[in-house]
Design a protein around this motif. Structure first.
Motif, PDB file in Angstrom:
ATOM      1  N   ASN A   1      50.433 -13.114 -15.852  1.00 56.42           N
ATOM      2  CA  ASN A   1      49.777 -12.100 -15.055  1.00 56.42           C
ATOM      3  C   ASN A   1      49.856 -10.751 -15.762  1.00 56.42           C
ATOM      4  O   ASN A   1      50.896 -10.400 -16.300  1.00 56.42           O
ATOM      5  N   ALA A  30      38.843  -6.537 -20.717  1.00 55.27           N
ATOM      6  CA  ALA A  30      38.430  -7.633 -19.844  1.00 55.27           C
ATOM      7  C   ALA A  30      38.044  -8.868 -20.659  1.00 55.27           C
ATOM      8  O   ALA A  30      38.411 -10.000 -20.309  1.00 55.27           O
ATOM      9  N   LEU A  33      41.252 -10.412 -21.846  1.00 57.79           N
ATOM     10  CA  LEU A  33      41.952 -11.088 -20.756  1.00 57.79           C
ATOM     11  C   LEU A  33      41.337 -12.459 -20.490  1.00 57.79           C
ATOM     12  O   LEU A  33      42.051 -13.450 -20.295  1.00 57.79           O
ATOM     13  N   THR A  40      44.688 -11.579 -13.813  1.00 58.23           N
ATOM     14  CA  THR A  40      44.634 -10.116 -13.820  1.00 58.23           C
ATOM     15  C   THR A  40      44.852  -9.503 -12.443  1.00 58.23           C
ATOM     16  O   THR A  40      44.279  -9.945 -11.447  1.00 58.23           O
ATOM     17  N   ALA A  42      44.087  -5.950 -11.169  1.00 60.85           N
ATOM     18  CA  ALA A  42      43.362  -4.736 -11.560  1.00 60.85           C
ATOM     19  C   ALA A  42      43.611  -3.615 -10.555  1.00 60.85           C
ATOM     20  O   ALA A  42      43.530  -3.830  -9.344  1.00 60.85           O
ATOM     21  N   ILE A  70      35.871 -10.989 -16.684  1.00 56.62           N
ATOM     22  CA  ILE A  70      37.143 -11.713 -16.657  1.00 56.62           C
ATOM     23  C   ILE A  70      36.962 -13.099 -16.047  1.00 56.62           C
ATOM     24  O   ILE A  70      37.579 -14.067 -16.485  1.00 56.62           O
TER      25      ILE A  70
END
Length: 158
Positions: A1, A30, A33, A40, A42, A70
């Motif tokens: 994470n 992004a 990721l 994620t 955010a 993502i």
């Protein structure tokens, strides 16, 4: 994470807060990721010094764009809150410089109602309806399955 503070989807807001990041960097982050399958969390904030209604919509749109890059499975948690003013922050200093009486009031008091201060900042300094900011923050939070934010309405069960 990964917890990543995107903060805003508007370049003027990022610049006004001295974030040192760009929307292009957000998109690249992004992409990375997604490439590395990183779940994620955010984070976004509404109420930067350059904030206006359009910049909040820009942040909503940018958050959606980042989710699309993502991917919905990895865009797990979104937090979005209204700016909270704290002594010595840029927002605090800018807001109090506009009103000497307000500055005197807060300098004399040890206990500050942060929610009232934030609401007054949105109304009197940014000229944004704080309820509209709350609505946009909720729309941003709704882009992921898990929502978070310090100014979310709490459902208290007795």
């Amino acid at each position: 994470n990964v917890l990543i503070g995107f903060d805003s989807g508007n370049q003027k807001c990022l610049d006004s807060s001295n974030k040192g990041t760009t929307l292009i960097q957000h998109r690249k982050a992004a992409e990375n990721l997604r490439k590395y399958s990183m779940s994620t969390y955010a984070a976004f904030v509404l109420g930067h010094l350059a904030e206006n209604y359009q910049s909040m919509i820009d942040t909503l749109n940018h958050a959606g764009e980042l989710r699309d890059i993502i991917g919905e499975k990895l865009f797990r948690i979104v937090t979005c809150s209204k700016m909270q003013l704290y002594p010595t922050s840029g927002e605090w200093n800018s807001y109090l410089q506009t009103n000497p009486q307000l500055k005197q009031f807060y300098e004399k008091n040890d206990i500050i109602d942060i929610q009232k201060l934030s609401r007054d900042y949105f109304i009197n300094f940014l000229h944004i309806d704080p309820d509209k900011a709350d609505e946009i923050a909720e729309q941003i939070r709704s882009l992921s399955p898990i929502k978070s934010g310090k100014d979310m309405k709490k459902n208290i069960v007795h």
